[in-house]
Design an enzyme around this catalytic site. Structure first.
Site, PDB file in Angstrom:
ATOM      1  N   ASP A   9       0.877  -1.170   0.000  1.00  0.00           N
ATOM      2  CA  ASP A   9       0.000   0.000   0.000  1.00  0.00           C
ATOM      3  C   ASP A   9       0.916   1.221   0.000  1.00  0.00           C
ATOM      4  O   ASP A   9       2.123   1.099   0.222  1.00  0.00           O
ATOM      5  CB  ASP A   9      -0.888  -0.010   1.257  1.00  0.00           C
ATOM      6  N   SER A  10       0.323   2.390  -0.207  1.00  0.00           N
ATOM      7  CA  SER A  10       1.108   3.626  -0.140  1.00  0.00           C
ATOM      8  C   SER A  10       1.633   3.873   1.267  1.00  0.00           C
ATOM      9  O   SER A  10       2.631   4.561   1.453  1.00  0.00           O
ATOM     10  CB  SER A  10       0.239   4.808  -0.561  1.00  0.00           C
ATOM     11  N   HIS A 184      -7.171   2.928   3.823  1.00  0.00           N
ATOM     12  CA  HIS A 184      -6.873   3.727   5.020  1.00  0.00           C
ATOM     13  C   HIS A 184      -8.134   3.976   5.865  1.00  0.00           C
ATOM     14  O   HIS A 184      -8.027   4.193   7.071  1.00  0.00           O
ATOM     15  CB  HIS A 184      -6.301   5.094   4.635  1.00  0.00           C
TER      16      HIS A 184
HETATM   17  N1  DGL Z   1      -4.818   3.177   0.853  1.00  0.00           N
HETATM   18  C1  DGL Z   1      -4.940   3.598  -0.480  1.00  0.00           C
HETATM   19  C2  DGL Z   1      -6.235   3.229  -1.139  1.00  0.00           C
HETATM   20  O1  DGL Z   1      -6.792   2.236  -0.779  1.00  0.00           O
HETATM   21  C3  DGL Z   1      -4.216   4.769  -1.004  1.00  0.00           C
HETATM   22  C4  DGL Z   1      -4.383   6.045  -0.308  1.00  0.00           C
HETATM   23  C5  DGL Z   1      -3.431   7.058  -0.817  1.00  0.00           C
HETATM   24  O2  DGL Z   1      -2.238   6.820  -0.742  1.00  0.00           O
HETATM   25  O3  DGL Z   1      -3.892   8.106  -1.305  1.00  0.00           O
HETATM   26  O4  DGL Z   1      -6.703   3.893  -2.010  1.00  0.00           O
END
Ligand code: DGL
Length: 265
Positions: A9-10, A184
């Site tokens: 993930d980010s 998130h």
């Molecule tokens: N957790 C991520 C998602 O599900 C990315 C959030 C992000 O880095 O902007 O989209």
């Protein structure tokens, strides 16, 4: 020796998927990569997210993974197609739970909370077009929510106002089901619940991903069901900062290793 499953993930958001996989597949070894040097993905260019996704997958392949979970809606929307073309291992992605939401709504209005990139993607419009003849799918780009989770700021008035500003318009429009279309957001659940009240249904995708992963591993005879699995956490950012962030969302201490950049050819 059994091979691990890779997740990325980010940042810390994918840990909402990790905890479901950990619970469902306790014997599997896992490697979780948080691309903290590039968080958030939600406002980055598609090309950049594709490049990061490829780089991280290459890294995970050097760790000998047997399957990959893209624990990020934004990266799934931007890059999963390309990852599947490039790499031949089983790859599971995550997408907003629009289908169950469309089945559960009684008012006929569903609200989807996600990053701007996810909502703007072709993958998401394809998904919505399968259901919006029967129900109204309202979208809400939640700029700033990823930062709240990354910074661990979900207690104060600022976080509450930020969540309310995005959720209230959906409630006023009659939404009785809210879809958390970013990994998130489950960490903001207590706050979202407070704003939405007790009767609105709030859906996330983590458990469904864990189930899908289990099915896929069984189908490919890749599952491991004996022993006690271990997780290695890795970050592209400062490992101490990442460890503190992860500890905050998980409620326990973790050790974080540095991601070695393997480069993108
Ligand atoms: N957790 C991520 C998602 O599900 C990315 C959030 C992000 O880095 O902007 O989209």
């Amino acid at each position: 020796v059994d091979r691990p499953i890779g997740l990325f993930d980010s940042g810390v958001g994918g840990l909402s998927v990790w905890r479901e996989i950990r619970a469902r597949l306790p014997a599997e070894d896992l490697i979780y990569v948080a691309d903290e040097a590039y968080v958030p993905y939600g406002t980055k260019s598609v090309a950049e997210i594709q490049q990061r996704s490829t780089m991280i997958t290459r890294y995970l392949l050097t760790q000998n993974i047997k399957a990959l979970v893209v624990a990020c809606n934004t990266a799934t929307a931007a890059a999963i197609h390309q990852l599947r073309e490039q790499f031949s291992l089983p790859i599971i992605g995550v997408e907003p739970a629009v289908k169950p939401a469309a089945q559960e709504t009684e008012t006929g209005v569903v609200g989807v909370l996600a990053t701007p990139n996810t909502l703007a993607s072709e993958k998401f419009s394809d998904l919505v077009s399968r259901f919006n003849t029967d129900v109204r799918v309202m979208v809400q780009p939640c700029v700033g929510w990823v930062d709240l989770v990354e910074q661990g700021e979900w207690q104060g008035q600022y976080a509450r106002d930020c969540v309310a500003a995005h959720v209230e318009p959906l409630l006023s429009a009659g939404a009785d089901v809210l879809v958390l279309g970013c990994t998130h957001f489950p960490f903001l659940l207590p706050l979202i619940r407070r704003v939405a009240g007790p009767h609105v249904r709030i859906l996330e995708s983590g458990a469904a991903i864990a189930r899908q992963l289990e099915n896929r591993l069984q189908a490919e005879r890749l599952e491991c069901d004996t022993g006690h699995g271990h997780t290695r956490f890795v970050s592209s950012g400062d490992t101490h900062v990442a460890a503190a962030k992860m500890a905050r969302v998980l409620g326990c201490t973790v050790v974080v290793d540095a991601l070695c950049d393997v480069g993108v050819a």
